[in-house]
Structures are given as structure tokens and as C-alpha cells.
Design an enzyme around this catalytic site. Structure first.
Site, mmCIF file in Angstrom:
data_model
loop_
_atom_site.group_PDB
_atom_site.id
_atom_site.type_symbol
_atom_site.label_atom_id
_atom_site.label_comp_id
_atom_site.label_asym_id
_atom_site.label_seq_id
_atom_site.Cartn_x
_atom_site.Cartn_y
_atom_site.Cartn_z
ATOM 1 N N VAL A 1 36.714 -19.106 -9.847
ATOM 2 C CA VAL A 1 35.274 -19.359 -9.771
ATOM 3 C C VAL A 1 34.825 -19.762 -8.371
ATOM 4 O O VAL A 1 33.624 -19.703 -8.066
ATOM 5 C CB VAL A 1 34.810 -20.438 -10.780
ATOM 6 C CG1 VAL A 1 34.998 -19.971 -12.197
ATOM 7 C CG2 VAL A 1 35.510 -21.770 -10.515
ATOM 8 N N TYR B 1 35.398 -35.925 -7.527
ATOM 9 C CA TYR B 1 34.988 -35.419 -8.837
ATOM 10 C C TYR B 1 33.564 -35.839 -9.163
ATOM 11 O O TYR B 1 32.723 -35.025 -9.549
ATOM 12 C CB TYR B 1 35.960 -35.942 -9.899
ATOM 13 C CG TYR B 1 35.703 -35.423 -11.293
ATOM 14 C CD1 TYR B 1 36.131 -34.151 -11.664
ATOM 15 C CD2 TYR B 1 35.047 -36.206 -12.237
ATOM 16 C CE1 TYR B 1 35.903 -33.678 -12.946
ATOM 17 C CE2 TYR B 1 34.819 -35.735 -13.515
ATOM 18 C CZ TYR B 1 35.247 -34.467 -13.868
ATOM 19 O OH TYR B 1 35.018 -33.996 -15.140
#
Length: 265
Positions: A68, A167
Site C-alpha cells: 500500500v 503509530y
């Protein structure tokens, strides 16, 4: 409105991160609701396992092994999925993501780039490809644009956590992408929403030995008013809701299946 609002018969869905965890559970549920699911992931073996499970349940699935973080690969796969469905794409669920943990003072450029490339840029590329396809399909067929784009954020956007700079920052960027894109494509009939799960028992969160994992899950369960951690199906049902006509008046929102760990205004 009735339960038929959750019926996805005849619709085409593209899901990234579909080889396992939340992505697999979402692919299975959307297929059960009637959608043809196009499953994308860099884990080819996991993708084929997901597709086999969909087919065993009577659904239709196609696989697209890809990274991706590579815009060209995403564009090519989304175009192929739409072409296989007569040019239409109804649902994009950008679920693929990776986990990384490091203290702020020890985070390197390589750490940050790797996480942002997958968790933010990968979502951006998926959203761009989906929105363009939805708009182009409407132009080609002369119909009104429609579609639902679903991004995967995280409970990390609602609270700080040691070691989660990369994250959490990437997921916060996903939230801003979701809200911004919702304002841009909403006038064209396309909805964009985010799901921000709490602690979910998936391969990504199972990165400790058995004893440490039990301790971590116990701690997370105690933080929840429901007294448990989440399962992939808990998030998949949120994805189904946002993919379906049941959420026809919902866009630019964050749905939080987190067991009550975070309750922002």
C-alpha cells in the site's frame, strides 16, 4: 429504513490489510452482506486464505497482492477491481497498517518514515484511488456519484501512550485526512468516515510471548467498562455500518469500537 439498509448485494468493495485480523473479518462480513470483495495485502498467502474463506461462505472474492505504500500498485489494483465490476467501486476500506514502538527520544527517521509510509500514505493512496474511481464511474455512466470510503484510525488518537509516537501520529493524520476528504467529496455524494478501534486481539497486537501477552490483554481489559478486549468482528461490524446505507447521513465522523476505554466529546 429497515435491515435492508445493511444489504450490499451488487456492490463492489476494496479492502486493504485483508490478509488477517480486522481486514479479514471485514472482508468476510461485507461479503456475507452481499458485496463482491477485492482483498489487498502484501501477504499473498493470507490473502488467498481470506478469499477461500469468503468463497466457502458463498461469497465472491478477488485477491490483489500489493504494497500500500506504493501509489502505482494501489492505483493499478483499484482500477482492476473497478474494471472487473463494470467500472464501479462502492466501498473502500483502507485497513492496512503496521505497529511500531519506540520512545520519542530514540525514534529514528527510518522508524518514522516506515510507519508513515504504510499507516498514512498507504491510506492516502487508497482514498485517492477510490474517490477518483467513484467520481469517474459517475461521469462515465451518467449517474450520481456514490460510495463510502472508510479509513482505519486508532484509539491512539484519543490518548497518549509511551512508545507510540510514530503509530499515533500516523493515525492522527488519518483522522485529519478523513475529515478533509469528507468535506471535498461530500457534495458529490461520497461519504468518508474513520473507525478508531481500541485494543483488538489481532496478529498485529500479538507481538509478545504468551505470558506477556496475557498480562497486556488483562491490563487492557481492566481499562474497559465492558471488562474485555476487542475481537476483529467487533470492528468489522463498524466497517459494515459505515459501508452500508444505514449510515447514509454520516460523514467525516470517527466511530470508536473501543470498549469504552476512551469517551471523547
Amino acid at each position: 429504513m429497515s435491515l435492508k439498509a445493511y444489504d450490499l448485494t451488487g456492490r463492489t468493495a476494496f479492502l486493504t490489510g485483508a490478509a488477517s485480523g480486522i481486514g479479514r473479518a471485514s472482508a468476510l462480513l461485507l461479503a456475507e452482506a452481499g458485496a463482491t470483495v477485492h482483498c489487498a495485502d502484501r501477504d499473498a498467502q493470507g490473502l488467498h486464505e481470506t478469499a477461500a474463506l469468503v468463497k466457502e461462505s458463498g461469497g465472491t472474492a478477488h485477491v490483489h497482492p500489493l504494497d500500500v505504500s506504493d501509489r502505482a500498485q494501489v492505483d493499478e489494483a483499484v482500477a482492476a477491481a473497478a474494471q472487473a465490476s463494470g467500472g464501479r467501486l462502492d466501498i473502500m476500506a483502507a485497513i492496512a497498517g503496521i505497529m511500531h514502538s519506540s520512545p520519542v527520544l530514540e525514534t529514528t527517521d527510518e522508524d518514522l518514515d516506515r510507519v508513515l509510509n504504510v499507516n498514512f500514505k498507504g491510506v492516502l493512496y487508497s482514498c485517492q484511488a477510490a474517490a477518483r474511481t467513484m467520481l469517474e464511474a459517475a461521469t462515465t455512466t451518467g449517474t450520481s456519484p456514490r460510495g463510502s470510503i472508510i479509513t482505519m484510525a486508532s484509539g491512539a488518537v484519543d490518548t497518549g501512550g509511551p512508545g507510540l509516537l510514530c503509530y499515533g501520529a500516523a493515525k492522527a493524520a488519518v483522522v485529519q485526512l478523513t475529515k478533509t476528504l469528507a468535506t471535498e467529496v461530500g457534495p458529490h455524494g461520497i461519504r468518508v468516515n474513520a473507525v478508531a478501534p481500541g485494543w483488538i486481539r489481532t496478529p498485529m497486537t500479538h507481538r509478545h510471548d504468551a505470558e506477556a501477552q496475557t498480562h497486556t490483554e488483562g491490563f487492557m481489559a481492566r481499562r474497559s467498562p465492558l471488562g474485555r478486549v476487542g475481537e476483529p468482528d467487533d470492528v468489522a461490524h463498524a466497517v459494515l455500518h459505515l459501508a452500508s446505507d444505514a449510515s447514509a447521513f454520516t460523514t467525516g465522523q470517527i466511530l470508536r469500537p473501543n470498549g469504552g476505554v476512551a469517551m471523547p466529546w
